[in-house]
Motif scaffolding. Structure first.
Motif, PDB file in Angstrom:
ATOM      1  N   CYS A 128      -1.127  -6.933   0.102  1.00  0.00           N
ATOM      2  CA  CYS A 128      -1.465  -5.772  -0.729  1.00  0.00           C
ATOM      3  C   CYS A 128      -2.267  -6.279  -1.923  1.00  0.00           C
ATOM      4  CB  CYS A 128      -0.201  -5.058  -1.194  1.00  0.00           C
ATOM      5  SG  CYS A 128      -0.528  -3.711  -2.355  1.00  0.00           S
TER       6      CYS A 128
ATOM      7  N   CYS B 235       0.060  -5.264  -5.310  1.00  0.00           N
ATOM      8  CA  CYS B 235       1.354  -5.900  -5.605  1.00  0.00           C
ATOM      9  C   CYS B 235       1.565  -7.217  -4.870  1.00  0.00           C
ATOM     10  CB  CYS B 235       2.489  -4.932  -5.317  1.00  0.00           C
ATOM     11  SG  CYS B 235       2.860  -4.734  -3.557  1.00  0.00           S
TER      12      CYS B 235
ATOM     13  N   CYS C 219      -0.270  -1.873   0.335  1.00  0.00           N
ATOM     14  CA  CYS C 219       0.977  -1.565   1.039  1.00  0.00           C
ATOM     15  C   CYS C 219       1.193  -0.051   0.948  1.00  0.00           C
ATOM     16  CB  CYS C 219       2.154  -2.351   0.462  1.00  0.00           C
ATOM     17  SG  CYS C 219       2.689  -1.828  -1.172  1.00  0.00           S
TER      18      CYS C 219
ATOM     19  N   CYS D 162       2.464   1.173  -2.606  1.00  0.00           N
ATOM     20  CA  CYS D 162       1.430   1.248  -3.652  1.00  0.00           C
ATOM     21  C   CYS D 162       0.462   2.393  -3.352  1.00  0.00           C
ATOM     22  CB  CYS D 162       0.658  -0.063  -3.758  1.00  0.00           C
ATOM     23  SG  CYS D 162       1.552  -1.385  -4.603  1.00  0.00           S
TER      24      CYS D 162
HETATM   25 ZN   LIG Z   1       1.578  -2.948  -2.874  1.00  0.00          ZN
END
Ligand SMILES: [Zn+2]
Length: 137
Positions: free
Chosen positions: A22, A25, A59, A62
């Motif tokens: 991701c 994050c 992801c 997120c």
């Molecule tokens: Zn993420």
């Protein structure tokens, strides 16, 4: 978040560029049950195009938290601040990862609003990053 068709080849380019992590994050795709998604950094409703330069691997957590947002309100100043852009910004200039706790600390106002809006330090994300740090070479 997007419902626009993204070709398999474009998705592969975006995934490879992000090394299957991701871009917000840093959680690797292999650690989560749901596949990572292709995010429009600038949502289509704001004029963002479906091109490599405006796409990021995200992801599902997120991506869901970000939605079509491009900015948020900084709780410390009350000002509107743009979100972090994986295409224009350097991650380490806005965030710092504590690999032991898995917590992402913001280093800038952009980082602060992004961590908060995307809820990057939710418990499931902390545990995933701790696990990754423990078992990665
Ligand atoms: Zn993420």
């Amino acid at each position: 978040m997007s419902r626009t068709y993204i070709s398999a080849s474009l998705r592969r380019i975006v995934s490879d560029r992000a090394q299957n992590m991701c871009e917000y994050c840093l959680i690797p795709e292999m650690l989560v049950l749901a596949s990572h998604q292709v995010d429009h950094v600038i949502a289509e409703k704001h004029g963002g195009e479906t091109i490599e330069e405006n796409l990021a691997l995200s992801c599902s957590l997120c991506n869901q938290a970000k939605g079509s947002d491009i900015a948020s309100i900084d709780p410390e100043t009350g000002y509107t601040v743009r979100l972090y852009s994986p295409r224009k910004d350097i991650w380490k200039e806005h965030f710092c990862l504590d690999s032991k706790s898995g917590k992402i600390q913001p280093l800038s106002t952009v980082g602060r609003v992004t961590v908060r809006l995307l809820r990057m330090n939710r418990v499931a994300s902390l545990l995933s990053r701790q696990l990754f740090a423990r078992y990665s070479p």
